[in-house]
Design a protein around this motif. Sequence first.
Motif, short mmCIF file in Angstrom:
data_model
loop_
_atom_site.label_atom_id
_atom_site.label_comp_id
_atom_site.label_asym_id
_atom_site.label_seq_id
_atom_site.Cartn_x
_atom_site.Cartn_y
_atom_site.Cartn_z
N THR A 92 0.39 11.03 -4.32
CA THR A 92 1.62 10.05 -4.78
C THR A 92 2.51 8.46 -4.01
O THR A 92 2.30 7.47 -4.00
CB THR A 92 2.47 10.01 -5.80
N GLU A 93 2.11 9.27 -2.74
CA GLU A 93 2.89 8.12 -1.59
C GLU A 93 1.94 7.79 -0.43
O GLU A 93 1.97 6.98 0.86
CB GLU A 93 3.82 9.15 -0.71
N LEU A 94 0.57 7.16 -0.93
CA LEU A 94 -0.34 7.45 -0.15
C LEU A 94 -1.45 5.51 -0.44
O LEU A 94 -1.94 5.17 -0.79
CB LEU A 94 -1.73 8.13 -0.22
N SER A 95 -0.34 5.33 -0.48
CA SER A 95 -0.84 3.49 -0.22
C SER A 95 0.61 2.87 1.04
O SER A 95 2.07 3.59 1.08
CB SER A 95 0.06 3.02 -1.60
N PHE A 124 -6.53 12.36 -1.13
CA PHE A 124 -6.92 11.18 -2.35
C PHE A 124 -5.47 10.73 -2.84
O PHE A 124 -4.45 12.06 -3.17
CB PHE A 124 -7.33 12.72 -3.58
N ARG A 125 -5.79 9.32 -3.87
CA ARG A 125 -3.84 9.23 -4.02
C ARG A 125 -4.31 9.60 -5.50
O ARG A 125 -4.91 9.28 -6.28
CB ARG A 125 -3.87 7.55 -4.06
N GLU A 141 -7.30 4.28 -5.89
CA GLU A 141 -7.95 4.20 -4.48
C GLU A 141 -7.21 4.47 -3.44
O GLU A 141 -5.87 4.10 -3.69
CB GLU A 141 -8.31 2.89 -4.12
N PHE A 142 -7.60 4.80 -2.50
CA PHE A 142 -6.55 5.51 -0.81
C PHE A 142 -7.06 4.31 0.13
O PHE A 142 -8.46 4.56 0.48
CB PHE A 142 -6.67 6.63 -0.91
#
Length: 322
Positions: A92-95, A124-125, A141-142
């Motif tokens: 969930t923190e992949l931005s 994977f986001r 999208e990641f």
Amino acid sequence: MAHTTFTPEGHKTESFRLLSGHKIPAVGLGTWQSGSQASHAVFTALVEGGYRHIDTAWEYGDQNEVGQGMKRAIHAGIERRDLFVTSKLWCTELSPERVRPALLNTLQELQSDYLDLFLIHWPFRLREGASRPPKAGDVLEFDMEGVWREMEKLVKDNLVRSIGVCNFTITKLNKLLGFAELIPSVCQMEMHPGWRNDKMLQLCRMNGIHVTAYSPLGSQEGGRDLIHDQTVERIAKKLNKTPGQVLVKWGLQRGTSVIPKSSNPERIKENIKVFDWVIPDQDFEALSSISDQKRVMDGEDMFVDKSEGPFRSVADLWDHED
Ligand code: NDP
Ligand code: 1BO
């Protein structure tokens, strides 16, 4: 190549040098699903077992307990600078804008000023509140490059000593290597005699990336029962070791660090008694020839949405490389 050292308490131990210049202890304590026992497990591992490496993640929900265990061990005389603490950035923190706040939250939970290793947990986001299995719109999208740039900044700002990835494929690792200013120091992947993943191990070796083998015993409930595998049991009996020790040693002899999880004090201490013996070549070959090769952690329940995608099958998640 592993380096042998002794802890101040006289425990023999080994470590591997990382691209970052830091050393990772060869055996670490896994903490996934340790729950409320994590504090006691970490304390036992550090103070009685001679461990210096702890593996955790925000997603495990036990970082406060891991931090308490470390704090108690530090009060008992262990130095923070001698510990190697790994945590991971959840999906969930992949931005890019979420990377630093996530790290700061992890440091707070662990009561530590820095991490030794920060890993992308899965490539994977997910939307916050995503269901398992995901529903339409849960897998986003990641921006791999944007996230990696933020991870690199954490190293420059001395908040993290080394960075790396987990659960990458050859395709994804090559993509990352195409833009990384800091090459990942570590790639953490599922590896045990029932899932050798030789192709990823080889790619990492070619690039000087150290591999940490997760689920080295075949993982937990619903996993693969390697402890009672015939070949493992036969070799353990022959060497007068336990199946758990043989599985840990197999990973070490492949040049990987290994992070067995246990919350049982006797098994925690047993799993690290692996430094003064070897698995002979012929037994190592037998362990490396188990034919039923299959991932336990295939990611299906977290990331596959058969009807809406973007990943419609396990093969999609692993870039059709298995
Ligand atoms: P492991 O392969 O380490 O197996 C753990 C299981 O084995 C537990 O049920 C444990 O029970 C049992 N066990 C431990 N020691 C022994 C022994 N000597 N003899 C018999 N049984 C034993 O599973 P994990 O999947 O937990 O993997 C290890 C760690 O790797 C995780 O805890 C986590 O830190 C990391 N990991 C990382 C992932 C990632 O995506 N990056 C994915 C999965 C794991 P008991 O506690 O009762 O001893
Ligand atoms: C869902 C997380 C798996 C263990 O790392």
